[in-house]
Design a protein around this motif. Structure first.
Motif, PDB file in Angstrom:
ATOM      1  N   GLU A  21     -68.925-106.857 -58.608  1.00 27.85           N
ATOM      2  CA  GLU A  21     -69.266-108.268 -58.386  1.00 27.85           C
ATOM      3  C   GLU A  21     -70.124-108.794 -59.527  1.00 27.85           C
ATOM      4  OE1 GLU A  21     -71.215-108.739 -54.563  1.00 27.85           O
ATOM      5  OE2 GLU A  21     -69.430-108.094 -53.463  1.00 27.85           O
ATOM      6  N   TYR A  22     -71.141-108.044 -59.896  1.00 26.95           N
ATOM      7  CA  TYR A  22     -72.012-108.461 -60.991  1.00 26.95           C
ATOM      8  C   TYR A  22     -71.245-108.596 -62.300  1.00 26.95           C
ATOM      9  CZ  TYR A  22     -76.420-108.094 -58.471  1.00 26.95           C
ATOM     10  OH  TYR A  22     -77.463-108.289 -57.605  1.00 26.95           O
ATOM     11  N   LEU A  23     -70.386-107.635 -62.589  1.00 23.39           N
ATOM     12  CA  LEU A  23     -69.657-107.653 -63.862  1.00 23.39           C
ATOM     13  C   LEU A  23     -68.607-108.761 -63.910  1.00 23.39           C
ATOM     14  CD1 LEU A  23     -69.342-103.819 -64.452  1.00 23.39           C
ATOM     15  CD2 LEU A  23     -70.810-105.446 -65.688  1.00 23.39           C
ATOM     16  N   THR A  24     -68.217-109.266 -62.760  1.00 24.16           N
ATOM     17  CA  THR A  24     -67.275-110.386 -62.715  1.00 24.16           C
ATOM     18  C   THR A  24     -67.933-111.659 -63.231  1.00 24.16           C
ATOM     19  OG1 THR A  24     -66.116-109.419 -60.835  1.00 24.16           O
ATOM     20  CG2 THR A  24     -65.815-111.773 -61.171  1.00 24.16           C
ATOM     21  N   TYR A  25     -69.230-111.792 -62.971  1.00 21.90           N
ATOM     22  CA  TYR A  25     -69.920-113.032 -63.306  1.00 21.90           C
ATOM     23  C   TYR A  25     -70.901-112.933 -64.463  1.00 21.90           C
ATOM     24  CZ  TYR A  25     -67.972-114.263 -58.823  1.00 21.90           C
ATOM     25  OH  TYR A  25     -67.098-114.492 -57.797  1.00 21.90           O
ATOM     26  N   SER A  26     -71.186-111.721 -64.928  1.00 24.40           N
ATOM     27  CA  SER A  26     -72.177-111.568 -65.982  1.00 24.40           C
ATOM     28  C   SER A  26     -71.942-110.270 -66.747  1.00 24.40           C
ATOM     29  CB  SER A  26     -73.574-111.559 -65.363  1.00 24.40           C
ATOM     30  OG  SER A  26     -74.554-111.597 -66.364  1.00 24.40           O
ATOM     31  N   SER A  27     -72.561-110.190 -67.905  1.00 22.92           N
ATOM     32  CA  SER A  27     -72.490-108.971 -68.714  1.00 22.92           C
ATOM     33  C   SER A  27     -73.777-108.184 -68.544  1.00 22.92           C
ATOM     34  CB  SER A  27     -72.306-109.319 -70.192  1.00 22.92           C
ATOM     35  OG  SER A  27     -71.096-110.009 -70.373  1.00 22.92           O
ATOM     36  N   PHE A  28     -73.641-106.866 -68.514  1.00 22.55           N
ATOM     37  CA  PHE A  28     -74.792-105.994 -68.346  1.00 22.55           C
ATOM     38  C   PHE A  28     -74.657-104.788 -69.258  1.00 22.55           C
ATOM     39  CE2 PHE A  28     -74.951-108.187 -64.300  1.00 22.55           C
ATOM     40  CZ  PHE A  28     -76.295-108.248 -63.988  1.00 22.55           C
ATOM     41  N   SER A  29     -75.794-104.292 -69.686  1.00 25.56           N
ATOM     42  CA  SER A  29     -75.817-102.975 -70.313  1.00 25.56           C
ATOM     43  C   SER A  29     -75.814-101.970 -69.164  1.00 25.56           C
ATOM     44  CB  SER A  29     -77.098-102.801 -71.144  1.00 25.56           C
ATOM     45  OG  SER A  29     -78.232-102.792 -70.295  1.00 25.56           O
ATOM     46  N   LYS A  30     -75.569-100.720 -69.497  1.00 26.51           N
ATOM     47  CA  LYS A  30     -75.598 -99.669 -68.479  1.00 26.51           C
ATOM     48  C   LYS A  30     -76.965 -99.651 -67.795  1.00 26.51           C
ATOM     49  CE  LYS A  30     -74.988 -94.674 -67.962  1.00 26.51           C
ATOM     50  NZ  LYS A  30     -74.627 -93.428 -68.634  1.00 26.51           N
ATOM     51  N   LYS A  31     -78.017 -99.644 -68.604  1.00 30.37           N
ATOM     52  CA  LYS A  31     -79.384 -99.605 -68.071  1.00 30.37           C
ATOM     53  C   LYS A  31     -79.683-100.862 -67.245  1.00 30.37           C
ATOM     54  CE  LYS A  31     -84.194 -99.190 -69.539  1.00 30.37           C
ATOM     55  NZ  LYS A  31     -85.108 -99.103 -70.679  1.00 30.37           N
ATOM     56  N   GLY A  32     -79.241-102.000 -67.727  1.00 34.19           N
ATOM     57  CA  GLY A  32     -79.485-103.267 -67.021  1.00 34.19           C
ATOM     58  C   GLY A  32     -78.789-103.318 -65.664  1.00 34.19           C
ATOM     59  N   LEU A  33     -77.565-102.804 -65.613  1.00 36.26           N
ATOM     60  CA  LEU A  33     -76.827-102.803 -64.350  1.00 36.26           C
ATOM     61  C   LEU A  33     -77.477-101.837 -63.352  1.00 36.26           C
ATOM     62  CD1 LEU A  33     -74.534-103.899 -62.659  1.00 36.26           C
ATOM     63  CD2 LEU A  33     -73.007-102.221 -63.723  1.00 36.26           C
ATOM     64  N   ILE A  34     -77.907-100.686 -63.848  1.00 35.66           N
ATOM     65  CA  ILE A  34     -78.602 -99.734 -62.969  1.00 35.66           C
ATOM     66  C   ILE A  34     -79.871-100.382 -62.404  1.00 35.66           C
ATOM     67  CG2 ILE A  34     -79.932 -97.568 -62.921  1.00 35.66           C
ATOM     68  CD1 ILE A  34     -77.798 -96.429 -64.885  1.00 35.66           C
ATOM     69  N   GLN A  35     -80.622-101.055 -63.267  1.00 29.46           N
ATOM     70  CA  GLN A  35     -81.844-101.721 -62.809  1.00 29.46           C
ATOM     71  C   GLN A  35     -81.528-102.806 -61.775  1.00 29.46           C
ATOM     72  OE1 GLN A  35     -83.506-103.002 -66.555  1.00 29.46           O
ATOM     73  NE2 GLN A  35     -84.934-101.261 -66.629  1.00 29.46           N
ATOM     74  N   GLN A  36     -80.476-103.567 -62.018  1.00 31.86           N
ATOM     75  CA  GLN A  36     -80.102-104.629 -61.082  1.00 31.86           C
ATOM     76  C   GLN A  36     -79.683-104.062 -59.722  1.00 31.86           C
ATOM     77  OE1 GLN A  36     -80.527-107.913 -61.511  1.00 31.86           O
ATOM     78  NE2 GLN A  36     -79.851-108.187 -59.392  1.00 31.86           N
TER      79      GLN A  36
END
Length: 180
Positions: free
Chosen positions: A145-160
């Motif tokens: 869901e997050y990656l559908t609407y925004s870009s993340f680094s690996k670390k950033g996605l884990i934090q989110q």
């Protein structure tokens, strides 16, 4: 006694032809007591509450709010939720499953959402433990869901994901599954 039996029989017949709505299928004597103890507006509120519960899950307070929105008095709405035959724990489990069918949640996030809906902490925890969710799969779903609407680094996605209430293990699992 004959009068009560006659009234009981009459109410039973009315129930069979659908003229009176009751909150639950109960014995004729209990039906008589229910019908005598409630007003027409209270019986209508019970009927409306039951129809809502067929379509969707509600907390007790959420159903009171919905009935009040429909124009029922607070007194009639409260009467309805106390006489509609709902099992509020079952309603919490149903609501948890409804949420999981539309969006991804962490265990703690789903508890918070159920509490927001008006379920007690105890019922929310009960629901989360019995809704059948696989929390790792929920983390993957939320990551997607997050990656559908925004870009993340690996670390950033884990934090989110951890911010959303997923454990480190669940967040790391999700990141691996989405190949980030």
């Amino acid at each position: 006694m004959k009068k009560k039996k006659l009234l009981s029989t009459l109410l039973s017949l009315l129930l069979l032809v659908g003229c009176i709505n009751t909150c639950q299928y109960i014995t004729p004597n209990a039906t008589v007591e229910y019908a005598q103890a409630s007003s027409f507006s209270q019986r209508n509120a019970v009927s409306k509450a039951k129809s809502y519960l067929i379509v969707s899950a509600f907390s007790k307070s959420g159903l009171v709010k919905q009935l009040k929105y429909e124009g029922f008095s607070t007194k009639d709405a409260k009467y309805a939720v106390n006489h509609c035959g709902a099992n509020w724990r079952t309603q919490a489990v149903r609501k948890a499953k409804e949420y999981l069918n539309t969006s991804a949640f962490s265990k703690s996030g789903l508890i918070k959402q159920l509490k927001y809906e008006g379920f007690s902490t105890k019922d929310a925890k009960y629901a989360v433990s019995r809704c059948g969710a696989n929390w790792k799969k929920q983390a993957v779903k939320k990551a997607k869901e997050y990656l559908t609407y925004s870009s993340f680094s690996k670390k950033g996605l884990i934090q989110q994901l951890k911010f959303e209430g997923f454990s480190s293990a669940e967040a790391n699992y999700a990141v691996k599954k989405v190949k980030l």
